[in-house]
Write a protein that holds these residues in place. Structure first.
Motif, PDB file in Angstrom:
ATOM      1  N   MET A   1      15.905  -0.442  10.791  1.00  0.00           N
ATOM      2  CA  MET A   1      14.723   0.340  10.424  1.00  0.00           C
ATOM      3  C   MET A   1      14.286  -0.020   9.000  1.00  0.00           C
ATOM      4  O   MET A   1      15.118  -0.186   8.119  1.00  0.00           O
ATOM      5  CB  MET A   1      15.093   1.827  10.515  1.00  0.00           C
ATOM      6  N   PRO A   2      12.968  -0.187   8.755  1.00  0.00           N
ATOM      7  CA  PRO A   2      12.544  -0.482   7.389  1.00  0.00           C
ATOM      8  C   PRO A   2      12.883   0.642   6.402  1.00  0.00           C
ATOM      9  O   PRO A   2      13.032   1.796   6.791  1.00  0.00           O
ATOM     10  CB  PRO A   2      11.029  -0.658   7.516  1.00  0.00           C
ATOM     11  N   GLN A   3      12.958   0.262   5.144  1.00  0.00           N
ATOM     12  CA  GLN A   3      13.242   1.232   4.086  1.00  0.00           C
ATOM     13  C   GLN A   3      11.938   1.875   3.632  1.00  0.00           C
ATOM     14  O   GLN A   3      11.037   1.179   3.157  1.00  0.00           O
ATOM     15  CB  GLN A   3      13.918   0.502   2.924  1.00  0.00           C
ATOM     16  N   LEU A   4      11.848   3.189   3.785  1.00  0.00           N
ATOM     17  CA  LEU A   4      10.581   3.876   3.528  1.00  0.00           C
ATOM     18  C   LEU A   4      10.615   4.808   2.325  1.00  0.00           C
ATOM     19  O   LEU A   4       9.583   5.219   1.814  1.00  0.00           O
ATOM     20  CB  LEU A   4      10.172   4.685   4.765  1.00  0.00           C
ATOM     21  N   ASN A   5      11.809   5.174   1.890  1.00  0.00           N
ATOM     22  CA  ASN A   5      11.920   6.175   0.816  1.00  0.00           C
ATOM     23  C   ASN A   5      11.795   5.591  -0.575  1.00  0.00           C
ATOM     24  O   ASN A   5      11.407   6.279  -1.503  1.00  0.00           O
ATOM     25  CB  ASN A   5      13.245   6.915   0.917  1.00  0.00           C
ATOM     26  N   GLU A   6      12.183   4.349  -0.719  1.00  0.00           N
ATOM     27  CA  GLU A   6      12.078   3.730  -2.048  1.00  0.00           C
ATOM     28  C   GLU A   6      11.743   2.244  -1.937  1.00  0.00           C
ATOM     29  O   GLU A   6      11.984   1.623  -0.913  1.00  0.00           O
ATOM     30  CB  GLU A   6      13.361   3.947  -2.839  1.00  0.00           C
TER      31      GLU A   6
ATOM     32  N   CYS B   1       4.597   4.151  -3.923  1.00  0.00           N
ATOM     33  CA  CYS B   1       4.797   3.003  -3.030  1.00  0.00           C
ATOM     34  C   CYS B   1       3.605   2.938  -2.066  1.00  0.00           C
ATOM     35  O   CYS B   1       3.497   3.762  -1.161  1.00  0.00           O
ATOM     36  CB  CYS B   1       6.098   3.141  -2.256  1.00  0.00           C
ATOM     37  N   PHE B   2       2.716   1.998  -2.324  1.00  0.00           N
ATOM     38  CA  PHE B   2       1.470   1.945  -1.548  1.00  0.00           C
ATOM     39  C   PHE B   2       1.342   0.697  -0.683  1.00  0.00           C
ATOM     40  O   PHE B   2       0.304   0.441  -0.103  1.00  0.00           O
ATOM     41  CB  PHE B   2       0.256   2.036  -2.475  1.00  0.00           C
ATOM     42  N   GLU B   3       2.404  -0.113  -0.676  1.00  0.00           N
ATOM     43  CA  GLU B   3       2.365  -1.305   0.163  1.00  0.00           C
ATOM     44  C   GLU B   3       3.622  -1.368   1.019  1.00  0.00           C
ATOM     45  O   GLU B   3       4.637  -0.768   0.695  1.00  0.00           O
ATOM     46  CB  GLU B   3       2.274  -2.568  -0.712  1.00  0.00           C
ATOM     47  N   PHE B   4       3.498  -2.130   2.097  1.00  0.00           N
ATOM     48  CA  PHE B   4       4.642  -2.276   3.004  1.00  0.00           C
ATOM     49  C   PHE B   4       4.827  -3.763   3.283  1.00  0.00           C
ATOM     50  O   PHE B   4       3.897  -4.437   3.720  1.00  0.00           O
ATOM     51  CB  PHE B   4       4.368  -1.517   4.310  1.00  0.00           C
ATOM     52  N   SER B   5       6.012  -4.261   3.008  1.00  0.00           N
ATOM     53  CA  SER B   5       6.283  -5.667   3.276  1.00  0.00           C
ATOM     54  C   SER B   5       7.013  -5.819   4.607  1.00  0.00           C
ATOM     55  O   SER B   5       8.119  -5.301   4.784  1.00  0.00           O
ATOM     56  CB  SER B   5       7.136  -6.266   2.153  1.00  0.00           C
ATOM     57  N   ILE B   6       6.345  -6.505   5.536  1.00  0.00           N
ATOM     58  CA  ILE B   6       6.946  -6.736   6.850  1.00  0.00           C
ATOM     59  C   ILE B   6       8.222  -7.566   6.689  1.00  0.00           C
ATOM     60  O   ILE B   6       9.264  -7.257   7.247  1.00  0.00           O
ATOM     61  CB  ILE B   6       5.942  -7.503   7.761  1.00  0.00           C
ATOM     62  N   LYS B   7       8.099  -8.619   5.866  1.00  0.00           N
ATOM     63  CA  LYS B   7       9.206  -9.555   5.677  1.00  0.00           C
ATOM     64  C   LYS B   7      10.404  -8.892   5.005  1.00  0.00           C
ATOM     65  O   LYS B   7      11.531  -9.011   5.455  1.00  0.00           O
ATOM     66  CB  LYS B   7       8.700 -10.716   4.805  1.00  0.00           C
ATOM     67  N   GLU B   8      10.134  -8.167   3.911  1.00  0.00           N
ATOM     68  CA  GLU B   8      11.236  -7.555   3.154  1.00  0.00           C
ATOM     69  C   GLU B   8      11.731  -6.252   3.799  1.00  0.00           C
ATOM     70  O   GLU B   8      12.771  -5.736   3.432  1.00  0.00           O
ATOM     71  CB  GLU B   8      10.797  -7.303   1.705  1.00  0.00           C
ATOM     72  N   GLY B   9      10.958  -5.758   4.751  1.00  0.00           N
ATOM     73  CA  GLY B   9      11.413  -4.594   5.508  1.00  0.00           C
ATOM     74  C   GLY B   9      11.360  -3.281   4.757  1.00  0.00           C
ATOM     75  O   GLY B   9      12.329  -2.531   4.724  1.00  0.00           O
ATOM     76  N   GLY B  10      10.211  -2.988   4.164  1.00  0.00           N
ATOM     77  CA  GLY B  10      10.079  -1.686   3.532  1.00  0.00           C
ATOM     78  C   GLY B  10       8.922  -1.599   2.566  1.00  0.00           C
ATOM     79  O   GLY B  10       8.129  -2.537   2.431  1.00  0.00           O
ATOM     80  N   VAL B  11       8.852  -0.461   1.865  1.00  0.00           N
ATOM     81  CA  VAL B  11       7.720  -0.226   0.968  1.00  0.00           C
ATOM     82  C   VAL B  11       7.926  -0.904  -0.384  1.00  0.00           C
ATOM     83  O   VAL B  11       9.056  -1.183  -0.794  1.00  0.00           O
ATOM     84  CB  VAL B  11       7.467   1.293   0.770  1.00  0.00           C
ATOM     85  N   ILE B  12       6.795  -1.156  -1.051  1.00  0.00           N
ATOM     86  CA  ILE B  12       6.806  -1.768  -2.388  1.00  0.00           C
ATOM     87  C   ILE B  12       6.019  -0.862  -3.319  1.00  0.00           C
ATOM     88  O   ILE B  12       4.946  -0.372  -2.956  1.00  0.00           O
ATOM     89  CB  ILE B  12       6.151  -3.171  -2.363  1.00  0.00           C
ATOM     90  N   CYS B  13       6.548  -0.645  -4.524  1.00  0.00           N
ATOM     91  CA  CYS B  13       5.888   0.272  -5.458  1.00  0.00           C
ATOM     92  C   CYS B  13       4.783  -0.446  -6.247  1.00  0.00           C
ATOM     93  O   CYS B  13       4.696  -1.669  -6.225  1.00  0.00           O
ATOM     94  CB  CYS B  13       6.906   0.907  -6.408  1.00  0.00           C
ATOM     95  N   GLU B  14       4.012   0.371  -6.937  1.00  0.00           N
ATOM     96  CA  GLU B  14       2.869  -0.111  -7.705  1.00  0.00           C
ATOM     97  C   GLU B  14       3.255  -1.168  -8.738  1.00  0.00           C
ATOM     98  O   GLU B  14       2.579  -2.182  -8.889  1.00  0.00           O
ATOM     99  CB  GLU B  14       2.246   1.082  -8.439  1.00  0.00           C
ATOM    100  N   SER B  15       4.382  -0.942  -9.447  1.00  0.00           N
ATOM    101  CA  SER B  15       4.743  -1.895 -10.510  1.00  0.00           C
ATOM    102  C   SER B  15       5.306  -3.209  -9.959  1.00  0.00           C
ATOM    103  O   SER B  15       5.268  -4.222 -10.649  1.00  0.00           O
ATOM    104  CB  SER B  15       5.713  -1.263 -11.525  1.00  0.00           C
ATOM    105  N   CYS B  16       5.831  -3.187  -8.730  1.00  0.00           N
ATOM    106  CA  CYS B  16       6.342  -4.433  -8.137  1.00  0.00           C
ATOM    107  C   CYS B  16       5.243  -5.161  -7.360  1.00  0.00           C
ATOM    108  O   CYS B  16       5.428  -6.303  -6.945  1.00  0.00           O
ATOM    109  CB  CYS B  16       7.502  -4.161  -7.195  1.00  0.00           C
ATOM    110  N   ASN B  17       4.154  -4.476  -7.146  1.00  0.00           N
ATOM    111  CA  ASN B  17       3.040  -5.031  -6.393  1.00  0.00           C
ATOM    112  C   ASN B  17       2.595  -6.365  -6.990  1.00  0.00           C
ATOM    113  O   ASN B  17       2.208  -6.449  -8.145  1.00  0.00           O
ATOM    114  CB  ASN B  17       1.912  -3.990  -6.449  1.00  0.00           C
ATOM    115  N   SER B  18       2.689  -7.402  -6.189  1.00  0.00           N
ATOM    116  CA  SER B  18       2.432  -8.744  -6.714  1.00  0.00           C
ATOM    117  C   SER B  18       0.990  -9.199  -6.502  1.00  0.00           C
ATOM    118  O   SER B  18       0.611 -10.274  -6.927  1.00  0.00           O
ATOM    119  CB  SER B  18       3.378  -9.722  -6.025  1.00  0.00           C
TER     120      SER B  18
END
Ligand SMILES: [Zn+2]
Length: 253
Positions: free
Chosen positions: A146-151, A161-178
């Protein structure tokens, strides 16, 4: 002799009155079993060999595969066949389940989940999609993928966390947003994370009355479908093609 309940996942015709069934059994997990018995197509007993049937089977061990010496119908779920779209979704779920099950490994959780799914779908009149995606989410949790959704999957931050990476399997936060143009990164525009958590925390039966706004459902659909296709090999699944044809025809009509 082995006595077990089972759901027929697939039927392969190998001769005039010979069939090989892929059975999802309660006791042995997924197995292949041959049936030599002649069943008249109009008799009730032919249902025992049909996909979707939930039956009670008597098996004996053959040289390579099991043989069915007796079978009786407990629930044929015949109403699934009364609506083409419903049928297409259920055929997909059977094939999906066949794909994710290892042979000869008992899996009571998935067995019960599939039984619940078929019972709900048989009665359901619309919005099949939600129950199908919920079935997949529960399967992903069960398989431990299951993807990681909490952090955030990159830094562990639980906020923004406003993005979801299919490859990395979970959400990505604003500061990591590439800000990359990676097609496997989805924007989260609705409350789908809460929706997925709600689905996670409730049984399929508890979700029967859940209604989602169309855009939330679409986003859930896009995300889960993309995630599953990336992480599970669904190649050569005839039911996907069939389902897509049905849905395209439905939109036209
Ligand atoms: Zn981050």
């Amino acid at each position: 002799m082995i006595y077990t309940d089972a759901i027929v996942l697939k039927q392969i015709k190998t001769g005039e009155d010979r069939r090989i069934l892929v059975l999802f059994t309660d006791k042995l997990g997924k197995i292949s079993a041959a049936s030599k018995t002649t069943y008249h197509s109009k008799s009730k007993s032919s249902a025992v060999l049909q996909p979707f049937n939930y039956g009670r089977y008597t098996l004996y061990t053959g040289k390579d595969i099991y043989n069915i010496s007796f079978g009786e119908v407990i629930k044929s779920f015949y109403k699934i066949g009364e609506n083409i779209e419903k049928y297409a979704y259920c055929a997909y779920v059977l094939e999906f389940t066949d794909k994710i099950l290892a042979e000869n490994q008992r899996d009571t959780y998935l067995f019960e989940l599939l039984t619940d799914f078929l019972e709900i779908m048989e009665k359901r009149k619309k919005e099949y999609l939600l129950i199908v995606r919920a079935y997949e989410i529960k399967s992903l949790i069960h398989m431990g993928i299951m993807p990681q959704l909490n952090e955030c999957v990159r830094c562990g931050n639980s906020k923004n966390c406003f993005e979801f990476s299919i490859k990395e399997g979970g959400v990505i936060c604003e500061s990591c947003n590439s800000n990359s143009d990676d097609k496997l990164i989805y924007n989260i525009n609705t409350n789908i994370i809460e929706v997925i958590q709600y689905i996670t925390n409730n049984s399929l039966k508890n979700l029967e009355k859940l209604r989602l706004e169309k855009k939330v459902l679409n986003e859930l659909n896009d995300l889960i479908t993309a995630y599953i296709r990336y992480h599970i090999d669904l190649s050569n699944m005839k039911s996907i093609e069939f389902l897509n044809t049905c849905l395209a025809d439905g939109e036209k009509g």
